[in-house]
Design an enzyme around this catalytic site. Structure first.
Site, PDB file in Angstrom:
ATOM      1  N   TYR A 172       0.669  -1.340   0.106  1.00 39.65           N
ATOM      2  CA  TYR A 172       0.007   0.179   0.060  1.00 39.65           C
ATOM      3  C   TYR A 172       0.691   1.555  -0.069  1.00 39.65           C
ATOM      4  O   TYR A 172       0.397   2.435  -0.088  1.00 39.65           O
ATOM      5  CB  TYR A 172      -0.920   0.119   1.195  1.00 39.65           C
ATOM      6  CG  TYR A 172      -1.952  -0.996   1.174  1.00 39.65           C
ATOM      7  CD1 TYR A 172      -3.088  -0.275   0.654  1.00 39.65           C
ATOM      8  CD2 TYR A 172      -1.883  -2.262   1.688  1.00 39.65           C
ATOM      9  CE1 TYR A 172      -4.456  -1.502   0.856  1.00 39.65           C
ATOM     10  CE2 TYR A 172      -2.792  -3.177   1.536  1.00 39.65           C
ATOM     11  CZ  TYR A 172      -4.170  -2.792   1.017  1.00 39.65           C
ATOM     12  OH  TYR A 172      -5.238  -3.558   1.004  1.00 39.65           O
ATOM     13  N   HIS A 191     -10.329  -3.503   4.863  1.00 37.94           N
ATOM     14  CA  HIS A 191     -10.036  -4.999   4.462  1.00 37.94           C
ATOM     15  C   HIS A 191     -10.784  -6.038   5.000  1.00 37.94           C
ATOM     16  O   HIS A 191     -11.061  -6.014   6.465  1.00 37.94           O
ATOM     17  CB  HIS A 191      -8.558  -5.117   4.296  1.00 37.94           C
ATOM     18  CG  HIS A 191      -7.849  -6.323   3.607  1.00 37.94           C
ATOM     19  ND1 HIS A 191      -8.215  -7.869   3.743  1.00 37.94           N
ATOM     20  CD2 HIS A 191      -7.465  -6.236   2.131  1.00 37.94           C
ATOM     21  CE1 HIS A 191      -7.778  -8.117   2.741  1.00 37.94           C
ATOM     22  NE2 HIS A 191      -7.199  -7.400   1.988  1.00 37.94           N
ATOM     23  N   GLY A 192     -11.270  -7.180   4.338  1.00 40.04           N
ATOM     24  CA  GLY A 192     -11.770  -8.374   4.952  1.00 40.04           C
ATOM     25  C   GLY A 192     -10.592  -8.924   6.060  1.00 40.04           C
ATOM     26  O   GLY A 192      -9.588  -9.041   5.872  1.00 40.04           O
ATOM     27  N   ASP A 193     -11.102  -9.393   7.008  1.00 38.52           N
ATOM     28  CA  ASP A 193     -10.239 -10.059   8.121  1.00 38.52           C
ATOM     29  C   ASP A 193      -9.472 -11.349   7.749  1.00 38.52           C
ATOM     30  O   ASP A 193      -8.722 -11.934   8.405  1.00 38.52           O
ATOM     31  CB  ASP A 193     -11.055 -10.246   9.568  1.00 38.52           C
ATOM     32  CG  ASP A 193     -12.108 -11.142   9.505  1.00 38.52           C
ATOM     33  OD1 ASP A 193     -12.365 -11.754   8.377  1.00 38.52           O
ATOM     34  OD2 ASP A 193     -12.680 -11.525  10.607  1.00 38.52           O
ATOM     35  N   THR A 232     -16.711 -12.425   4.127  1.00 31.43           N
ATOM     36  CA  THR A 232     -17.808 -12.937   3.770  1.00 31.43           C
ATOM     37  C   THR A 232     -17.515 -14.330   3.292  1.00 31.43           C
ATOM     38  O   THR A 232     -16.903 -14.785   2.163  1.00 31.43           O
ATOM     39  CB  THR A 232     -18.313 -12.245   2.500  1.00 31.43           C
ATOM     40  OG1 THR A 232     -18.543 -10.713   2.949  1.00 31.43           O
ATOM     41  CG2 THR A 232     -19.629 -12.660   2.130  1.00 31.43           C
ATOM     42  N   ASP A 248      13.770 -41.806 -20.013  1.00 27.54           N
ATOM     43  CA  ASP A 248      13.592 -40.622 -20.900  1.00 27.54           C
ATOM     44  C   ASP A 248      13.927 -40.897 -22.218  1.00 27.54           C
ATOM     45  O   ASP A 248      14.831 -40.080 -22.698  1.00 27.54           O
ATOM     46  CB  ASP A 248      14.211 -39.492 -20.222  1.00 27.54           C
ATOM     47  CG  ASP A 248      13.733 -38.117 -20.808  1.00 27.54           C
ATOM     48  OD1 ASP A 248      12.793 -38.091 -21.660  1.00 27.54           O
ATOM     49  OD2 ASP A 248      14.418 -37.099 -20.613  1.00 27.54           O
TER      50      ASP A 248
HETATM   51  C1  SPV Z   1      12.831 -32.433 -19.247  1.00 31.11           C
HETATM   52  O1  SPV Z   1      12.633 -31.852 -18.372  1.00 31.11           O
HETATM   53  O2  SPV Z   1      12.284 -33.541 -19.731  1.00 31.11           O
HETATM   54  C2  SPV Z   1      13.738 -31.680 -20.020  1.00 31.11           C
HETATM   55  C3  SPV Z   1      14.681 -30.783 -19.595  1.00 31.11           C
HETATM   56  O3  SPV Z   1      13.726 -32.171 -21.277  1.00 31.11           O
HETATM   57  S1  SPV Z   1      15.936 -31.808 -19.278  1.00 31.11           S
HETATM   58  O4  SPV Z   1      16.026 -32.760 -18.524  1.00 31.11           O
HETATM   59  O5  SPV Z   1      17.218 -30.886 -18.578  1.00 31.11           O
HETATM   60  O6  SPV Z   1      16.674 -32.384 -20.771  1.00 31.11           O
HETATM   61 MG    MG Z   2      12.811 -33.731 -21.934  1.00 24.55          MG
END
Ligand code: SPV
Ligand code: MG
Length: 431
Positions: free
Chosen positions: A75, A89-91, A122, A204
């Protein structure tokens, strides 16, 4: 006549707001501050209607004598500008992350010999329902999809957290902390190939198929409103990628990031320790162009990820590719590095920004984790993705619990580290 100030951070007016005005009128003329879009985000409230419409909505309320702009959540500026006799303001701000705002308002009022007025918040069923409906509208595909582009205009850097399930989605959606003079929350979510695979116990390497990845997105979407950036790995065959774009766009995903690798993809953090092949520029540009050609809205973004630094192909190669991908239609670029020092990333961003001031840059500071968001932003980065920290924190926590159960032949010793069952129940909203 004395002046009473209140600040509204809302897209809708319900009986709670009207009550504040009514109570304020007892003390003097009521001035309402309408929070800017940028400040509203800090409260974890993404504006569903424009700032101008919000101002018009408040101006119509009976008993409001003036409407002003409030740019910050605190503020200080407004008190200096208006010298109100009261802040009302609301509490509900007495506890939780909003507490610091109460402290801020109280100390300003003490200094100016003014007073705080707090009215009972409220909690009527109708007001709560209206607020929830308003928030949930943001989860509709047409609202969610465009939100990343909107955020890129509003935020110095879009803070993105990895999610892979309903519960991690809720953490990204709801976590909010105060940092003394501001409120912090995440802006967007990242569906990581690494974590989406890891939680399924798979490597992955594009092994978890798209149907399963869409299911993850759907689980997250069911319970959240924030925009999603999808890790599209290599995008697969161009002929397949066009279907991926259509599906993601239809679901309401905001962006897909595809990396310029080809063949069997492995995680980038392995770098050159495993065999990985970078795509040639022309072929990858063809994939970007094909994706851009099929998308149906102006909202969706295809972001090209450059693996040159990961694969030790040098800065020049990385820059050449970045410009070529933008030329091919990429809406953003992601530059990745597995160096411990962010210098390589800074170097890339500085060179890229000399020629291209606008194309959003995305980075994933996993290896160079010491870097602060503000330093990335200073080098022209627009999106920071915390790509795996949530999952990496969960695994050791679960392993430790499993070990304790085995060690002690009972659950007592593990209990102090566990979330109370009651808290789990309150984390999950019911319709
Ligand atoms: C993921 O999170 O799958 C990525 C980023 O592609 S990394 O793991 O850094 O490649
Ligand atoms: Mg990835």
């Amino acid at each position: 006549m004395k002046t009473v100030y209140t600040c509204f951070c809302t897209d809708i007016i319900h009986e709670g707001h009207l009550n504040i005005i009514r109570q304020g009128r007892k003390y003097g003329e009521v001035i309402v501050g309408v929070l800017t879009d940028e400040a509203m985000i800090r409260f974890n409230r993404f504006p569903a209607v424009s700032f101008r419409e919000r101002v018009a909505m408040v101006e119509k309320i009976e008993g409001v004598s003036r409407v002003v702009v409030q740019k910050k959540v605190t503020y200080d500026e407004i008190v200096e500008q208006l010298h109100p006799n009261y802040i009302i303001h609301g509490d509900n701000w007495k506890e939780g992350p909003l507490r610091f705002l109460r402290d801020n308002a109280e100390s300003l009022m003490q200094k100016s010999k003014g007073e705080l007025i707090e009215v009972a918040y409220t909690n009527s069923e109708n007001a709560l329902r209206m607020e929830r409906m308003q928030r949930e509208k943001l989860s509709m595909p047409e609202c969610r999809r465009k939100r990343l582009r909107q955020l890129l205009k509003m935020c110095p850097i879009v803070k993105t957290l990895e999610v892979h399930s309903g519960i991690t989605g809720l953490i990204a959606e709801k976590t909010i902390v105060e940092t003394g003079n501001n409120l912090e929350q995440f802006d967007a979510m990242w569906i990581s190939s690494l974590c989406d695979s890891t939680v399924k116990g798979k490597p992955d390497m594009e092994l978890v198929d798209m149907t399963s990845r869409y299911k993850t997105i759907d689980e997250v979407m069911e319970v959240t409103t924030k925009p999603i950036i999808f890790d599209g790995d290599t995008g697969g065959l161009t002929e397949h990628f066009v279907y991926t774009v259509r599906t993601l766009e239809r679901m309401g995903v905001s962006a897909v990031i595809i990396e310029d690798k080809i063949g069997l993809k492995k995680n980038s953090l392995f770098g050159t320790e495993v065999e990985q092949t970078q795509d040639d520029i022309e072929h990858f540009c063809g994939k970007i162009k094909a994706g851009k050609k099929v998308q149906l809205t102006a909202d969706f973004m295809i972001i090209a990820r450059i693996e040159s630094l990961i694969l030790e192909q040098g800065m020049e190669d990385a820059l050449m590719r970045a410009f070529a991908y933008v030329e091919a239609g990429a809406d953003g670029i992601m530059i990745h590095s597995r160096k411990k020092d962010p210098a390589e990333i800074f170097g890339f961003c500085d060179e890229f920004r000399k020629k291209d001031k606008n194309t959003p840059i995305v980075v994933v500071p996993t290896s160079f984790h010491q870097v602060f968001e503000m330093d990335l932003a200073a080098h022209g980065v627009n999106v920071v993705i915390y790509a795996n920290q949530l999952t990496r924190s969960a695994i050791p926590a679960m392993e430790n619990t499993a070990k304790d159960l085995l060690k002690y032949h009972r659950a007592l010793e593990a209990e102090p580290r566990l979330m109370p069952i009651k808290q789990i129940i309150t984390l999950i909203d019911e319709l």
